[in-house]
Design a protein around this motif. Sequence first.
Motif, short mmCIF file in Angstrom:
data_model
loop_
_atom_site.label_atom_id
_atom_site.label_comp_id
_atom_site.label_asym_id
_atom_site.label_seq_id
_atom_site.Cartn_x
_atom_site.Cartn_y
_atom_site.Cartn_z
N SER A 41 94.02 -14.85 -15.49
CA SER A 41 92.91 -15.50 -16.17
C SER A 41 91.63 -14.82 -15.70
CB SER A 41 92.88 -17.00 -15.85
OG SER A 41 92.82 -17.22 -14.44
N LEU A 42 90.49 -15.26 -16.23
CA LEU A 42 89.22 -14.60 -15.92
C LEU A 42 88.20 -15.59 -15.39
CD1 LEU A 42 87.74 -11.75 -16.30
CD2 LEU A 42 86.59 -12.91 -18.18
N ASP A 43 87.70 -15.34 -14.18
CA ASP A 43 86.57 -16.08 -13.62
C ASP A 43 85.30 -15.33 -14.04
OD1 ASP A 43 84.62 -17.35 -12.11
OD2 ASP A 43 85.80 -17.39 -10.27
N LEU A 44 84.43 -16.01 -14.80
CA LEU A 44 83.22 -15.36 -15.29
C LEU A 44 82.18 -15.13 -14.20
CD1 LEU A 44 82.86 -17.14 -18.74
CD2 LEU A 44 83.26 -14.70 -18.36
N ASN A 45 82.45 -15.59 -12.99
CA ASN A 45 81.60 -15.28 -11.84
C ASN A 45 82.41 -14.47 -10.84
OD1 ASN A 45 80.18 -17.43 -13.17
ND2 ASN A 45 79.00 -17.76 -11.30
N ASN A 61 86.50 -22.42 -11.39
CA ASN A 61 86.89 -22.06 -10.02
C ASN A 61 86.61 -23.25 -9.11
OD1 ASN A 61 86.95 -21.08 -7.37
ND2 ASN A 61 86.30 -19.03 -7.99
N PRO A 62 87.68 -23.88 -8.57
CA PRO A 62 87.47 -25.11 -7.79
C PRO A 62 87.05 -24.86 -6.35
CG PRO A 62 89.81 -24.64 -7.94
CD PRO A 62 89.11 -23.56 -8.73
N SER A 118 76.37 -20.27 -14.73
CA SER A 118 76.48 -20.92 -13.43
C SER A 118 76.16 -19.93 -12.32
CB SER A 118 77.90 -21.47 -13.20
OG SER A 118 78.18 -22.54 -14.06
N PRO A 119 75.49 -20.38 -11.24
CA PRO A 119 75.21 -19.50 -10.11
C PRO A 119 76.40 -19.42 -9.17
CG PRO A 119 74.29 -21.66 -9.70
CD PRO A 119 74.90 -21.73 -11.07
N GLY A 120 76.31 -18.49 -8.22
CA GLY A 120 77.28 -18.46 -7.13
C GLY A 120 78.55 -17.70 -7.46
N PRO A 121 79.49 -17.67 -6.51
CA PRO A 121 80.71 -16.86 -6.64
C PRO A 121 81.86 -17.51 -7.40
CG PRO A 121 80.61 -17.82 -4.47
CD PRO A 121 79.33 -18.23 -5.15
N GLY A 122 81.70 -18.72 -7.86
CA GLY A 122 82.77 -19.39 -8.59
C GLY A 122 82.25 -19.97 -9.89
N GLY A 123 82.78 -19.52 -11.01
CA GLY A 123 82.23 -19.95 -12.30
C GLY A 123 83.27 -20.51 -13.24
#
Length: 207
Positions: free
Chosen positions: A91-95, A123-124, A182-187
Amino acid sequence: MRPLRLSTAALSAAALLLTAASTTASAHGHDTTTHTPGTEFADGFETPVVPPPAPFTTHPGGQTAGPWAVGGHSVDVSSDRLWDAAEGSQSLDLNGTTSGSVSQQIPTHPLISYVVSFELAGNPAWAPALKTGELRVDGVPVKTFSFDVTGRGFRNMGYVRQTAVFTSPLKNSVTLTFASTSPGPGGPVIDDVRIRSCLLVLCPHVA
């Protein structure tokens, strides 16, 4: 269930759209069988394959992730070694390190509408809990989306199917973009992107 009955005006409009689309495609030398109503595009982010034992691969802006051009800062292609995919094994995390995007030029047929659908989770592992993003067509947002990861985990991602409709202008392709806001490393996490075409008068209602 009562049978669907289209008015004479609706049927006429459908016929006109088909005629116009066929005429335009012939004028540009296009094979009309490739973009007639019902044709599908599908991508589950299965390429490039994340090499084991890595849980994900980060793709910086300006590079590519399979057929997608990466924009913004970066994105992560994530293996099911990290969390469950909605379809397939990736899958793809946009962040990546922070918010990114992916874009791809999609062949379209003039005067035909397209239904875009995709699976959405988040991303939890990182705040904020509410992940947000946009689906854009030629840079114009056609859908904003959000997913709350509260109570979710790597083996309980809670994917939700999202849909949007856009109508192709008088050209033969558009640029489809999924972008994190969304900011940060998990989007936002997306998977199983599908596109199918439909006549304007026959497209399903999409909220």
